[in-house]
Design a protein around this motif. Structure first.
Motif, PDB file in Angstrom:
ATOM      1  N   LEU A 189       1.286  -0.286  11.935  1.00  0.00           N
ATOM      2  CA  LEU A 189       0.912   0.327  10.655  1.00  0.00           C
ATOM      3  C   LEU A 189       1.497  -0.466   9.486  1.00  0.00           C
ATOM      4  N   LEU A 190       2.748  -0.885   9.652  1.00  0.00           N
ATOM      5  CA  LEU A 190       3.387  -1.671   8.588  1.00  0.00           C
ATOM      6  C   LEU A 190       2.657  -2.994   8.378  1.00  0.00           C
ATOM      7  N   ASP A 191       2.232  -3.614   9.467  1.00  0.00           N
ATOM      8  CA  ASP A 191       1.476  -4.876   9.387  1.00  0.00           C
ATOM      9  C   ASP A 191       0.242  -4.653   8.518  1.00  0.00           C
ATOM     10  N   ALA A 192      -0.484  -3.568   8.794  1.00  0.00           N
ATOM     11  CA  ALA A 192      -1.708  -3.272   8.041  1.00  0.00           C
ATOM     12  C   ALA A 192      -1.392  -2.948   6.579  1.00  0.00           C
ATOM     13  N   ALA A 193      -0.324  -2.166   6.355  1.00  0.00           N
ATOM     14  CA  ALA A 193       0.039  -1.788   4.980  1.00  0.00           C
ATOM     15  C   ALA A 193       0.443  -3.024   4.165  1.00  0.00           C
ATOM     16  N   TYR A 194       1.259  -3.907   4.767  1.00  0.00           N
ATOM     17  CA  TYR A 194       1.683  -5.122   4.056  1.00  0.00           C
ATOM     18  C   TYR A 194       0.478  -6.002   3.744  1.00  0.00           C
ATOM     19  N   GLU A 195      -0.415  -6.130   4.701  1.00  0.00           N
ATOM     20  CA  GLU A 195      -1.598  -6.973   4.495  1.00  0.00           C
ATOM     21  C   GLU A 195      -2.448  -6.437   3.346  1.00  0.00           C
ATOM     22  N   SER A 196      -2.710  -5.124   3.357  1.00  0.00           N
ATOM     23  CA  SER A 196      -3.597  -4.623   2.304  1.00  0.00           C
ATOM     24  C   SER A 196      -2.911  -4.694   0.944  1.00  0.00           C
ATOM     25  N   ALA A 197      -1.581  -4.581   0.915  1.00  0.00           N
ATOM     26  CA  ALA A 197      -0.868  -4.697  -0.359  1.00  0.00           C
ATOM     27  C   ALA A 197      -0.915  -6.127  -0.900  1.00  0.00           C
ATOM     28  N   LYS A 198      -1.106  -7.107  -0.005  1.00  0.00           N
ATOM     29  CA  LYS A 198      -1.145  -8.507  -0.458  1.00  0.00           C
ATOM     30  C   LYS A 198      -2.455  -8.852  -1.157  1.00  0.00           C
ATOM     31  N   GLY A 199      -3.459  -8.006  -0.988  1.00  0.00           N
ATOM     32  CA  GLY A 199      -4.750  -8.254  -1.637  1.00  0.00           C
ATOM     33  C   GLY A 199      -5.301  -9.603  -1.253  1.00  0.00           C
ATOM     34  N   LYS A 200      -5.589 -10.425  -2.270  1.00  0.00           N
ATOM     35  CA  LYS A 200      -6.212 -11.743  -2.029  1.00  0.00           C
ATOM     36  C   LYS A 200      -5.292 -12.691  -1.258  1.00  0.00           C
ATOM     37  N   GLY A 201      -3.989 -12.463  -1.364  1.00  0.00           N
ATOM     38  CA  GLY A 201      -3.042 -13.365  -0.709  1.00  0.00           C
ATOM     39  C   GLY A 201      -2.789 -13.010   0.743  1.00  0.00           C
ATOM     40  N   LYS A 202      -3.622 -12.155   1.300  1.00  0.00           N
ATOM     41  CA  LYS A 202      -3.310 -11.725   2.684  1.00  0.00           C
ATOM     42  C   LYS A 202      -3.399 -12.883   3.672  1.00  0.00           C
ATOM     43  N   ILE A 203      -2.599 -12.741   4.731  1.00  0.00           N
ATOM     44  CA  ILE A 203      -2.467 -13.816   5.721  1.00  0.00           C
ATOM     45  C   ILE A 203      -3.653 -13.807   6.691  1.00  0.00           C
TER      46      ILE A 203
ATOM     47  N   ASP B 137       0.222   2.916  -0.485  1.00  0.00           N
ATOM     48  CA  ASP B 137      -0.950   3.776  -0.542  1.00  0.00           C
ATOM     49  C   ASP B 137      -1.717   3.526   0.769  1.00  0.00           C
ATOM     50  N   PHE B 138      -1.263   4.164   1.838  1.00  0.00           N
ATOM     51  CA  PHE B 138      -1.778   3.829   3.168  1.00  0.00           C
ATOM     52  C   PHE B 138      -1.810   5.088   4.039  1.00  0.00           C
ATOM     53  N   LYS B 139      -2.995   5.457   4.450  1.00  0.00           N
ATOM     54  CA  LYS B 139      -3.146   6.677   5.274  1.00  0.00           C
ATOM     55  C   LYS B 139      -3.099   6.301   6.753  1.00  0.00           C
ATOM     56  N   TYR B 140      -2.457   7.169   7.526  1.00  0.00           N
ATOM     57  CA  TYR B 140      -2.409   6.883   8.961  1.00  0.00           C
ATOM     58  C   TYR B 140      -2.222   8.156   9.775  1.00  0.00           C
ATOM     59  N   ASP B 141      -2.604   8.034  11.040  1.00  0.00           N
ATOM     60  CA  ASP B 141      -2.415   9.151  11.965  1.00  0.00           C
ATOM     61  C   ASP B 141      -1.606   8.607  13.143  1.00  0.00           C
ATOM     62  N   LEU B 142      -0.337   8.914  13.142  1.00  0.00           N
ATOM     63  CA  LEU B 142       0.578   8.307  14.111  1.00  0.00           C
ATOM     64  C   LEU B 142       0.454   8.912  15.513  1.00  0.00           C
ATOM     65  N   ALA B 143       0.145  10.213  15.581  1.00  0.00           N
ATOM     66  CA  ALA B 143       0.214  10.911  16.878  1.00  0.00           C
ATOM     67  C   ALA B 143      -0.559  10.215  18.012  1.00  0.00           C
ATOM     68  N   PRO B 144      -1.837   9.849  17.826  1.00  0.00           N
ATOM     69  CA  PRO B 144      -2.557   9.245  18.962  1.00  0.00           C
ATOM     70  C   PRO B 144      -1.984   7.896  19.396  1.00  0.00           C
ATOM     71  N   ILE B 145      -1.529   7.100  18.426  1.00  0.00           N
ATOM     72  CA  ILE B 145      -0.985   5.797  18.854  1.00  0.00           C
ATOM     73  C   ILE B 145       0.392   5.947  19.503  1.00  0.00           C
ATOM     74  N   GLU B 146       1.127   6.961  19.069  1.00  0.00           N
ATOM     75  CA  GLU B 146       2.433   7.204  19.707  1.00  0.00           C
ATOM     76  C   GLU B 146       2.238   7.618  21.176  1.00  0.00           C
ATOM     77  N   LYS B 147       1.209   8.428  21.400  1.00  0.00           N
ATOM     78  CA  LYS B 147       0.944   8.920  22.751  1.00  0.00           C
ATOM     79  C   LYS B 147       0.628   7.743  23.699  1.00  0.00           C
TER      80      LYS B 147
END
Ligand code: GDP
Ligand code: IMO
Ligand code: MG
Length: 419
Positions: free
Chosen positions: A112-126, A174-184
């Protein structure tokens, strides 16, 4: 005995999995030393195709021990999916796959953090693979990581603390997520992982060497994605270079034997970042189509271009490559002309030295070669090589100062020629 290292010299996907499989019969142990499920290593033999992500590519050859080393980051959920797929095709790995207690675990929140950091980078995403690689290595270095060995010790407590910390960080995005299914899924992965032997792999590996047995270390990604020497910041988060095998396995530098540097007869890159020899024209498209240049796991289109000998020479230097392996030359079989970048022009000045930054203002200088215009995919011996092909490989050997010892002329195990 020594550890031989096989690693990518470009931006990954050079064909490491295929060649590790081919070389495995010469070794007692095969081990991955860095990266994680951002890798996708393809093997083809007996009409079957396998894509490995965390499991070393020596797993199919005659019961050799394979080890996931301490430098690797491991996602239990993806590991479970990977082993179950192999089980379904009749491969039980429980007796021959060992996992280092010191390998770090990719937690559900790392993805989730990987996705959040990427979207926050906007155009500079890796353009990361989204597998949580960066956040997991960040936690390792900032001393917050969880390791495979922790599973045996107060694990739930450590897990909960890490997840709480990650949730707090995520709350700032600003990142929505649903942790329960991935935790399972993740906890099911932990149960699967427990069926495997956890080892103090640095002891096991050094004892194996002391017993006179040979080890092959399999790199993931490639030198141009190395966190120190790659095209930073468009890189992965580990040391993909030869030195990474020392830290990622716990072997001393003088224990390293051959360093096999593997490259394609052209060049590809997936994700964002500079690529001086990238082709945006029909030729680039032709290479992509003929080379099936789409991500082994993600299916992402790979960017294609000519071989970059400036970057390769740098990679040979950083890794101390002793033997070169050239892949996928069959993709160029039909070309009238083949180009190789032999220098960069930067601010009007030509150089063969790889610069600090290749993000801007680097213009490739090319040498042209006549194509060999021969179907090489069924060739088995160097004696059959066309003259133009010999000219191409001799030029590369001379430029890089290292001999090419293997060429690959197709994806199958059999389509491999030793020189
Ligand atoms: P890795 O990540 O370095 O193991 O490489 P990948 O598996 O991601 O990508 C290499 C791709 O090229 C895979 O689809 C292989 O099956 C394929 N491949 C490997 N060697 C050859 C070759 O010599 N010729 C052709 N045409 N394909 C190859
Ligand atoms: P193999 O082992 C090609 C690239 C990603 C992205 C950058 C960072 O199959 O050669 P990450 O998820 O690691 O944080 O992404 O690195 N990348 C690869 N490109 N082959 C790979 O592995 C890669 N692993 C990561 O596309 O640009
Ligand atoms: Mg790959």
């Amino acid at each position: 005995m020594k550890v031989d290292v096989l690693l990518g010299l470009q931006w990954g996907d050079e064909g490491k999995g295929k060649v590790v499989d081919v070389l495995t019969p010469k070794y007692e142990v095969v081990t991955r030393f860095q990266g994680g499920p951002n890798a996708g290593h393809t093997l083809e033999f007996e009409g079957q195709k396998y894509v490995l992500r965390s499991i070393p590519s020596g797993i199919f050859q005659g019961g050799k021990i394979n080890i996931i080393g301490n430098g690797v980051v491991l996602d239990p959920a993806l590991f479970k999916a990977e082993v179950e797929q192999l089980e379904q095709s009749g491969h039980d790995l429980t007796k021959r796959l060992y996992i280092s207690r010191k390998a770090h675990l990719i937690l559900p929140t790392h993805r989730l953090l990987d996705a959040a950091y990427e979207s926050a980078k906007g155009k500079g995403k890796i353009g990361t693979t989204g597998k949580g690689i960066g956040p997991t290595y960040t936690d390792k270095v900032s001393r917050n990581g969880l390791r495979v060995g922790d599973i045996e010790l107060n694990f739930k407590e450590k897990y909960d603390a890490a997840i709480a910390r990650h949730k707090e960080i995520l709350s700032h995005y600003d990142f929505k997520y649903d942790l329960a299914p991935i935790e399972k899924e993740w906890w099911a992965g932990i149960e699967k992982l427990k069926q495997y032997k956890f080892v103090d792999s640095e002891h096991f590996i050094n004892k194996t060497l002391a017993d006179g047995k040979k080890i092959l270390a399999e790199g993931a990604q490639g030198t141009m994605l190395d966190v120190d020497f790659g095209s930073y910041p468009f890189v992965t988060s580990s040391n993909t270079i030869c030195a990474g095998a020392c830290t990622g396995l716990g072997v001393a530098p003088h224990r390293i034997g051959d360093v096999f540097g593997i490259f394609k007869a052209y060049c590809t890159r997936v994700g964002a970042g500079p690529f001086p020899t990238e082709l945006f024209d029909e030729t680039g498209k032709t290479i992509r189509d003929l080379g099936h240049e789409y991500g082994a796991v993600t299916g992402r289109e790979r960017r294609c271009g000519w071989i970059d000998l400036v970057a390769l020479k740098y990679a040979v230097m950083i890794n101390g490559v002793t033997k070169l392996i050239m892949m996928k030359s069959d993709v160029l079989d039909g070309f009238d002309t083949i180009k190789a970048c032999v220098a960069y022009k930067i601010n009007g000045i030509e150089t063969e030295d790889f610069p600090f930054d290749i993000c801007e203002g680097v213009e490739p200088v090319y040498t042209e070669f006549d194509g060999w215009k021969t179907d090489m995919s069924k060739m088995t011996s160097v004696n059959e090589f066309p003259e133009e092909y010999n000219a191409y490989i001799s030029f590369i050997e001379e430029y890089l100062g290292v001999p090419i010892k293997i060429v690959s002329v197709g994806p199958d195990r059999e389509q491999t020629i030793q020189l």
